[in-house]
Motif scaffolding. Structure first.
Motif, PDB file in Angstrom:
ATOM      1  N   UNK A   1       0.813  -1.217   0.000  1.00 52.16           N
ATOM      2  CA  UNK A   1       0.000   0.000   0.000  1.00 52.16           C
ATOM      3  C   UNK A   1       0.845   1.265   0.000  1.00 52.16           C
ATOM      4  N   UNK A   2       1.975   1.267   0.714  1.00 49.92           N
ATOM      5  CA  UNK A   2       2.814   2.464   0.745  1.00 49.92           C
ATOM      6  C   UNK A   2       3.252   2.881  -0.640  1.00 49.92           C
ATOM      7  N   UNK A   3       3.764   1.954  -1.426  1.00 43.41           N
ATOM      8  CA  UNK A   3       4.197   2.280  -2.788  1.00 43.41           C
ATOM      9  C   UNK A   3       2.998   2.622  -3.668  1.00 43.41           C
ATOM     10  N   UNK A   4       1.850   2.018  -3.382  1.00 42.07           N
ATOM     11  CA  UNK A   4       0.647   2.332  -4.150  1.00 42.07           C
ATOM     12  C   UNK A   4       0.227   3.786  -3.931  1.00 42.07           C
ATOM     13  N   UNK A   5       0.299   4.249  -2.681  1.00 45.22           N
ATOM     14  CA  UNK A   5      -0.009   5.651  -2.416  1.00 45.22           C
ATOM     15  C   UNK A   5       0.968   6.559  -3.156  1.00 45.22           C
ATOM     16  N   UNK A   6       2.239   6.184  -3.134  1.00 42.32           N
ATOM     17  CA  UNK A   6       3.234   6.987  -3.832  1.00 42.32           C
ATOM     18  C   UNK A   6       2.956   7.090  -5.309  1.00 42.32           C
ATOM     19  N   UNK A   7       2.453   6.001  -5.903  1.00 40.72           N
ATOM     20  CA  UNK A   7       2.197   5.999  -7.339  1.00 40.72           C
ATOM     21  C   UNK A   7       1.087   6.963  -7.735  1.00 40.72           C
ATOM     22  N   UNK A   8       0.128   7.201  -6.835  1.00 34.32           N
ATOM     23  CA  UNK A   8      -0.985   8.089  -7.191  1.00 34.32           C
ATOM     24  C   UNK A   8      -0.834   9.487  -6.603  1.00 34.32           C
ATOM     25  N   UNK A   9       0.221   9.708  -5.812  1.00 32.72           N
ATOM     26  CA  UNK A   9       0.367  10.992  -5.119  1.00 32.72           C
ATOM     27  C   UNK A   9       0.515  12.147  -6.086  1.00 32.72           C
ATOM     28  N   UNK A  10       1.303  11.968  -7.145  1.00 34.25           N
ATOM     29  CA  UNK A  10       1.528  13.081  -8.069  1.00 34.25           C
ATOM     30  C   UNK A  10       0.232  13.507  -8.744  1.00 34.25           C
TER      31      UNK A  10
END
Length: 242
Positions: free
Chosen positions: A209-218
């Protein structure tokens, strides 16, 4: 003859924390109905849709369970707006002082609802189970997007929109965001109201989930959306009753 006590098909009723949306982290009683008009290929509550299971439960029992729990109550599913009894239950919960959130895909309308927050999760094209269940896919595709219903819901209540997006592939994420932008135009969501739009990654693995959040943050930064957390999965894993 006496009247029959109203009932709802309940798959589970439990106390946990709200894991998603604007009220993330708030202790809440969840009342989950069994039954859905959609068949999302990635459904994370299949016992309400793909393999529906539940017990007919009287309103009085549900009200008692909610009275013993937190002030916040979440009516969810499945699709709670398929059941007329949700309207009377929501009104009575409000009369008793509960804060009521209703979680819906926004594909059907139900009169006489009462809630403090309508949490609408419109289903994007990638939810349609073309490979998993071709016989059901056309029905799902025809029902999943009902902008006139969603416009009525967000006009009548405090609201949030949660969109499940594919985060692992930049090209697929971009396609989902383009579809969301078209959807927001159809819903007439203003620039100032984009803060009520959450992108939630299609992910039930707490380690990812952490990397998933990072992927959509921008995308959220550029478009004034919010990152939709899945705190319950972080806290408890992908488990029923959480």
């Amino acid at each position: 003859m006496g009247s029959t006590a109203p009932t709802l098909p309940i798959q589970e009723c439990f106390v946990s924390i709200q894991g998603e949306g604007a009220l993330v982290g708030v202790p809440s009683t969840f009342v989950r109905v069994s039954g859905c008009n959609l068949r999302c290929t990635w459904c994370d509550s299949p016992k309400t849709s793909w393999q529906p299971a539940g017990e007919a439960t009287a309103h009085a029992d549900l009200l008692q369970r909610c009275a013993q729990g937190p002030r916040h109550v979440v009516l969810t599913g499945g699709e709670p707006l398929l059941f007329a009894g949700i309207a009377s239950l929501s009104r009575e919960l409000g009369r008793r002082g509960h804060h009521v959130t209703i979680e819906t895909a926004g594909s059907v309308w139900l009169e006489a609802l009462a809630c403090d927050l309508i949490s609408v999760s419109p289903k994007l094209r990638h939810s349609t189970p073309w490979q998993r269940a071709p016989a059901l896919a056309s029905r799902h595709e025809g029902a999943r997007w009902a902008p006139s219903v969603i416009r009525r819901l967000i006009a009548g209540f405090a609201w949030q929109l949660k969109f499940v997006v594919r985060h692992a592939d930049e090209r697929l994420l971009a396609a989902d965001i383009d579809e969301i932008e078209v959807s927001l135009q159809a819903l007439q969501v203003s620039d100032k109201d984009r803060q009520h739009v959450l992108l939630m990654p299609e992910c039930t693995d707490p380690s990812k989930l952490g990397s998933a959040y990072g992927a959509i943050a921008r995308a959220c930064q550029e478009r004034n959306f919010r990152v939709g957390q899945r705190l319950h999965i972080h806290a408890f894993g992908h488990q029923p009753g959480t």
